[in-house]
Design an enzyme around this catalytic site. Sequence first.
Site, PDB file in Angstrom:
ATOM      1  CG  HIS A   1      -1.926   0.913   1.572  1.00  0.00           C
ATOM      2  ND1 HIS A   1      -2.694   1.503   0.766  1.00  0.00           N
ATOM      3  CD2 HIS A   1      -1.321   2.334   1.470  1.00  0.00           C
ATOM      4  CE1 HIS A   1      -3.858   2.454   0.893  1.00  0.00           C
ATOM      5  NE2 HIS A   1      -2.218   3.271   1.734  1.00  0.00           N
TER       6      HIS A   1
ATOM      7  CG  ASP B   1     -11.549   3.523   5.960  1.00  0.00           C
ATOM      8  OD1 ASP B   1     -11.320   4.722   7.057  1.00  0.00           O
ATOM      9  OD2 ASP B   1     -11.075   3.569   5.052  1.00  0.00           O
TER      10      ASP B   1
ATOM     11  NE  ARG C   1     -10.113   9.858   9.926  1.00  0.00           N
ATOM     12  CZ  ARG C   1      -8.959   9.667   9.082  1.00  0.00           C
ATOM     13  NH1 ARG C   1      -9.129   8.379   8.574  1.00  0.00           N
ATOM     14  NH2 ARG C   1      -7.890  10.251   9.262  1.00  0.00           N
TER      15      ARG C   1
ATOM     16  CB  SER D   1      -8.096   4.847   7.603  1.00  0.00           C
ATOM     17  OG  SER D   1      -8.752   4.963   6.404  1.00  0.00           O
TER      18      SER D   1
ATOM     19  CE  LYS E   1      -8.509   2.315   3.611  1.00  0.00           C
ATOM     20  NZ  LYS E   1      -8.948   3.605   3.400  1.00  0.00           N
TER      21      LYS E   1
END
Lengths: 441, 441
Positions: B87, B166, B173, B188, B192
């Site tokens: 990621h 999320d 947010r 977050s 995921k």
Amino acid sequence: MSSPAFFPQDIIIRKRDGGALTKDEIEFFARGVVNGQFADYQATALLMAIFWRGMTPQETAWLTDAMMRSGDVIDLRDLPGAKVDKHSTGGVGDKVSLILAPLAAACGLKVPMMSGRGLGHTGGTLDKLEAIPGFRVMLDVPEFRAILQKVGLAMIGQTPQVVPADRKLYSLRDVTGTVECIPLICASIMSKKLAEGIDSLVLDVKFGKGAFMKKKEDALTLARAMVAVGKAGGKPVWAQLTAMNQPLGRAAGHTTEVIESIECLKGRGPADLMEVTLALTGHMLVLGGVAPDMAAAKKQMAAAIANGSALQKFREMCVAQGGDPRVVDDYSILPTAKKLLEVKAPVGASGFVSEVDALKCGHAIMALGGGRAAVTDKVDHAVGLADLIKIGEPVAPGTRLCTLHINDDARGTRAEALIREAVKFTPTQPPLEPLIQDLIT
Amino acid sequence: MSSPAFFPQDIIIRKRDGGALTKDEIEFFARGVVNGQFADYQATALLMAIFWRGMTPQETAWLTDAMMRSGDVIDLRDLPGAKVDKHSTGGVGDKVSLILAPLAAACGLKVPMMSGRGLGHTGGTLDKLEAIPGFRVMLDVPEFRAILQKVGLAMIGQTPQVVPADRKLYSLRDVTGTVECIPLICASIMSKKLAEGIDSLVLDVKFGKGAFMKKKEDALTLARAMVAVGKAGGKPVWAQLTAMNQPLGRAAGHTTEVIESIECLKGRGPADLMEVTLALTGHMLVLGGVAPDMAAAKKQMAAAIANGSALQKFREMCVAQGGDPRVVDDYSILPTAKKLLEVKAPVGASGFVSEVDALKCGHAIMALGGGRAAVTDKVDHAVGLADLIKIGEPVAPGTRLCTLHINDDARGTRAEALIREAVKFTPTQPPLEPLIQDLIT
């Protein structure tokens, strides 16, 4: 005025980062929570950021003004006389408004008083007034004005059109841990009071066990903030700091407090309650220009009690607001509890009372059914405390600590236990804390 | 597990006052934002309190786990092979995933990649893949599993059933100034990724002008937090810190980035992009146990590129996900812009490139219509940047700074102006900042 398009998140971020908001941003917020441009979930993020970062005196004054203008602002300028009100941050046994408003009116002021209901351990003026059979507190503004003009005082609940931003914000603060925040408390109180159309205001900021503010420093900070907001709005505001460790007076509840209030207007009130009431009413008379100074104010108040004109104002208010005026002479028309239960000092008790915990006394009233845990709860007007012993008074086995007015034995037993926890003894006469500790002008 | 009845305001107040939340409280919050027991306006107050007070590593790990379990968690344990994903926190020109996933699969890993769409100046992997005619990114879990099993990689968008907490929290947010908060970012991302059913994970945490994190310290803090959450969840996580001041590679957009990615798989990629891609893929191979160390990994990757197996995996993925595999050999089947506009160094330019501001390049893509200001915006896949000059390269009047792929002259003019602002010159060769600056394991 221009209508700048703000993004709520920009306002939140500025406050989050410790910045000061502009007048326009604050106005957008106060309007936006009512019209939906500032979503609830954005409002609560901003409220938490304000809790964290605080607000400058200027921001607080802008917020107060913007909240006030979120709804109807009552205009009393065409009514003759000085319009002066009093607000207390609340406590146990605080029935000052019921005495002060008729007394101030008898001395020549106009007292346009909008009050609230009780919640938790603190009572509310509206609930106490409603103990009087027929008494209506939910009047509209035209009727409020008419009574104020005719009688010189009117005591009502806030109309839905007044300061909707506060109702909205308070309901959000209540469930998001953002209640105990000086600038928000200040703006909440002051926006409602300034919307009444007053010329000036006296505040009674309580601190101690039975008060919302536990610490004197916090009460002082709040008092200064409210006085500053008054100045910014061009309205003189004086704030008195009053200790609230033991209940004020010897009664707490509804019927019991109405009786004690009328006794005060008859010149037979307990010393502590009269001290606080006369100080606050005196400041109102001075602020309103009815008395040149406190000494003169005291003479006028003494005369209004002695000649019965203060009591007469209470009677007139009852008549104007639908309440049975015979209450003044016959307390038996008030809701009456089924039983009286005297709580007495136990075997072995000796010396003096060192403590009468106001919070526990408030919980005792809750236990009896005379309080409100949620805003939708109904209160039992008949139950409560009377004849409450005061700090410094001597005790021996069997000395009465208080008389409980009860409608249910099991509740009575719970309340008695709380009173026994509340009252503490000491072998020697304890030093007495002054009741009135400061005046911020 | 017991189901304790919490009041959201108690949880908010504890965090507001700087306390740590319990596992049960955090679970109640993550479940509550989805099922409504934690109202939006209470969630945002808590988010702001977390922004203010932070979270301990233990709280962050609990939040990640609770968020992950707010929806479906994909179980890939029955698939043979190590499931490893990567990621990136996002940047301009970051097409690493498109190269890394087929390369890692060619080397023997399973790469179950769920990615996001672009927003603001940063592009998204899903948008880039959708430049390929027919390519489907919204697959359900059974199809995702089947492709992963067959091809060794699958690149899809998050399904609505995965980590609903999320989606809810991020949407709150985003509009309440609570995005830039390390523990919330960490939870977050990690919730995921851990919901994908991976065995281990490599993170590319970017910092600099074109990154979400502007400062290296913040990137380092986030990297450490994510590695710690991985450890707490029993999944090895390594985090690489990568500078993102200039765009990665020479292309930015969609079609332009797909072309550059395929060029990389053909062994003709730009040095900076290959450096980052090979480092991240190499860490994946080591973590997944396919290579004993980085040196061995580098040899395997070089072979997979040289023998065409990495490119073949890309082709197979296209086939499996409905994309036209001919794209690998014929870039003209990608969406093509109407015009090419070369931006050239002006008269008087001399020396070297000292800066290629990634944020401004991102804004240039937005100006061309290749970005997304709101989540509902459609992107133009054809437009973008190619042939971008890099820091340290020499310039003279007329040197090409980049080629803009444009569909609209006015937009092209705005993008050109932004590129001219982005690229700065210096008389002497500037020192080159290392691209990869740290590895947290």
